[in-house]
Scaffold this motif. Structure first.
Motif, PDB file in Angstrom:
ATOM      1  N   GLN A 111     -31.749  12.400 -17.152  1.00 34.47           N
ATOM      2  CA  GLN A 111     -31.747  13.322 -16.044  1.00 34.47           C
ATOM      3  C   GLN A 111     -33.004  13.146 -15.193  1.00 34.47           C
ATOM      4  O   GLN A 111     -32.926  13.229 -13.972  1.00 34.47           O
ATOM      5  CB  GLN A 111     -31.655  14.756 -16.542  1.00 34.47           C
ATOM      6  N   LEU A 112     -34.127  12.904 -15.850  1.00 35.59           N
ATOM      7  CA  LEU A 112     -35.366  12.714 -15.112  1.00 35.59           C
ATOM      8  C   LEU A 112     -35.288  11.474 -14.231  1.00 35.59           C
ATOM      9  O   LEU A 112     -35.660  11.508 -13.058  1.00 35.59           O
ATOM     10  CB  LEU A 112     -36.556  12.606 -16.067  1.00 35.59           C
ATOM     11  N   ALA A 113     -34.786  10.377 -14.776  1.00 35.56           N
ATOM     12  CA  ALA A 113     -34.662   9.141 -14.001  1.00 35.56           C
ATOM     13  C   ALA A 113     -33.719   9.327 -12.818  1.00 35.56           C
ATOM     14  O   ALA A 113     -33.992   8.852 -11.711  1.00 35.56           O
ATOM     15  CB  ALA A 113     -34.171   8.010 -14.889  1.00 35.56           C
ATOM     16  N   ASP A 114     -32.617  10.022 -13.028  1.00 37.80           N
ATOM     17  CA  ASP A 114     -31.684  10.293 -11.938  1.00 37.80           C
ATOM     18  C   ASP A 114     -32.344  11.134 -10.855  1.00 37.80           C
ATOM     19  O   ASP A 114     -32.159  10.888  -9.661  1.00 37.80           O
ATOM     20  CB  ASP A 114     -30.426  11.007 -12.454  1.00 37.80           C
ATOM     21  N   TRP A 115     -33.124  12.121 -11.255  1.00 42.98           N
ATOM     22  CA  TRP A 115     -33.808  12.973 -10.285  1.00 42.98           C
ATOM     23  C   TRP A 115     -34.862  12.188  -9.506  1.00 42.98           C
ATOM     24  O   TRP A 115     -34.990  12.334  -8.295  1.00 42.98           O
ATOM     25  CB  TRP A 115     -34.456  14.171 -10.983  1.00 42.98           C
ATOM     26  N   LEU A 116     -35.631  11.341 -10.213  1.00 40.20           N
ATOM     27  CA  LEU A 116     -36.679  10.566  -9.553  1.00 40.20           C
ATOM     28  C   LEU A 116     -36.120   9.613  -8.501  1.00 40.20           C
ATOM     29  O   LEU A 116     -36.732   9.396  -7.462  1.00 40.20           O
ATOM     30  CB  LEU A 116     -37.483   9.763 -10.582  1.00 40.20           C
ATOM     31  N   ALA A 117     -34.946   9.033  -8.772  1.00 39.22           N
ATOM     32  CA  ALA A 117     -34.373   8.044  -7.857  1.00 39.22           C
ATOM     33  C   ALA A 117     -33.308   8.622  -6.934  1.00 39.22           C
ATOM     34  O   ALA A 117     -32.676   7.890  -6.190  1.00 39.22           O
ATOM     35  CB  ALA A 117     -33.781   6.897  -8.664  1.00 39.22           C
ATOM     36  N   ALA A 118     -33.134   9.935  -6.939  1.00 38.68           N
ATOM     37  CA  ALA A 118     -32.095  10.561  -6.119  1.00 38.68           C
ATOM     38  C   ALA A 118     -32.451  10.505  -4.634  1.00 38.68           C
ATOM     39  O   ALA A 118     -33.623  10.550  -4.254  1.00 38.68           O
ATOM     40  CB  ALA A 118     -31.907  12.016  -6.544  1.00 38.68           C
ATOM     41  N   ASP A 119     -31.425  10.380  -3.797  1.00 35.44           N
ATOM     42  CA  ASP A 119     -31.624  10.388  -2.348  1.00 35.44           C
ATOM     43  C   ASP A 119     -32.246  11.699  -1.871  1.00 35.44           C
ATOM     44  O   ASP A 119     -32.960  11.712  -0.868  1.00 35.44           O
ATOM     45  CB  ASP A 119     -30.303  10.166  -1.627  1.00 35.44           C
ATOM     46  N   ALA A 120     -31.974  12.766  -2.587  1.00 32.78           N
ATOM     47  CA  ALA A 120     -32.517  14.074  -2.207  1.00 32.78           C
ATOM     48  C   ALA A 120     -34.005  14.199  -2.541  1.00 32.78           C
ATOM     49  O   ALA A 120     -34.650  15.154  -2.138  1.00 32.78           O
ATOM     50  CB  ALA A 120     -31.737  15.180  -2.910  1.00 32.78           C
ATOM     51  N   ASN A 121     -34.564  13.234  -3.262  1.00 32.01           N
ATOM     52  CA  ASN A 121     -35.976  13.247  -3.629  1.00 32.01           C
ATOM     53  C   ASN A 121     -36.648  11.984  -3.094  1.00 32.01           C
ATOM     54  O   ASN A 121     -36.780  10.997  -3.808  1.00 32.01           O
ATOM     55  CB  ASN A 121     -36.138  13.322  -5.154  1.00 32.01           C
ATOM     56  N   PRO A 122     -37.092  12.012  -1.839  1.00 32.29           N
ATOM     57  CA  PRO A 122     -37.699  10.808  -1.264  1.00 32.29           C
ATOM     58  C   PRO A 122     -39.136  10.566  -1.717  1.00 32.29           C
ATOM     59  O   PRO A 122     -39.724   9.541  -1.379  1.00 32.29           O
ATOM     60  CB  PRO A 122     -37.646  11.088   0.238  1.00 32.29           C
ATOM     61  N   LEU A 123     -39.698  11.481  -2.486  1.00 32.74           N
ATOM     62  CA  LEU A 123     -41.103  11.374  -2.864  1.00 32.74           C
ATOM     63  C   LEU A 123     -41.401  10.099  -3.649  1.00 32.74           C
ATOM     64  O   LEU A 123     -42.376   9.407  -3.370  1.00 32.74           O
ATOM     65  CB  LEU A 123     -41.525  12.603  -3.674  1.00 32.74           C
ATOM     66  N   THR A 124     -40.560   9.759  -4.602  1.00 41.49           N
ATOM     67  CA  THR A 124     -40.810   8.586  -5.438  1.00 41.49           C
ATOM     68  C   THR A 124     -40.875   7.315  -4.604  1.00 41.49           C
ATOM     69  O   THR A 124     -41.819   6.526  -4.724  1.00 41.49           O
ATOM     70  CB  THR A 124     -39.714   8.450  -6.509  1.00 41.49           C
ATOM     71  N   SER A 125     -39.911   7.116  -3.739  1.00 46.58           N
ATOM     72  CA  SER A 125     -39.891   5.897  -2.923  1.00 46.58           C
ATOM     73  C   SER A 125     -41.044   5.889  -1.918  1.00 46.58           C
ATOM     74  O   SER A 125     -41.632   4.835  -1.644  1.00 46.58           O
ATOM     75  CB  SER A 125     -38.550   5.753  -2.202  1.00 46.58           C
TER      76      SER A 125
END
Length: 85
Positions: free
Chosen positions: A1-15
């Motif tokens: 779930q954490l990996a999905d959240w980190l790479a989600a389109d709704a979470n641009p922070l990681t990229s």
């Protein structure tokens, strides 16, 4: 779930953090001068449109760090930033 959240389109922070750190690697300073703090207390990007554009290119390119390096290194900005000794 954490990996999905980190790479989600709704979470641009990681990229955005990845793009900023790679930019910092090439130019000595990031688009955001506080690379470890993208939060409320961190500095704003000095070129937010550039950060957004590079981030979209990075994500659309399949999160390929190699493509991002190539894109930055082939840019006119990178090519004219070198000092000639």
């Amino acid at each position: 779930q954490l990996a999905d959240w980190l790479a989600a389109d709704a979470n641009p922070l990681t990229s955005r953090v990845i793009v900023n750190r790679i930019w910092q690697h090439h130019f000595g300073r990031g688009i955001v001068n506080t690379p470890s703090n993208f939060g409320v207390s961190g500095e704003k990007p000095n070129h937010p449109e550039l950060l957004d554009w590079l981030t979209h290119q990075f994500v659309d390119g399949g999160w390929s760090i190699k493509k991002l390096h190539r894109q930055i290194m082939l840019s006119k900005t990178y090519q004219v930033s070198s000092d000639i000794n």
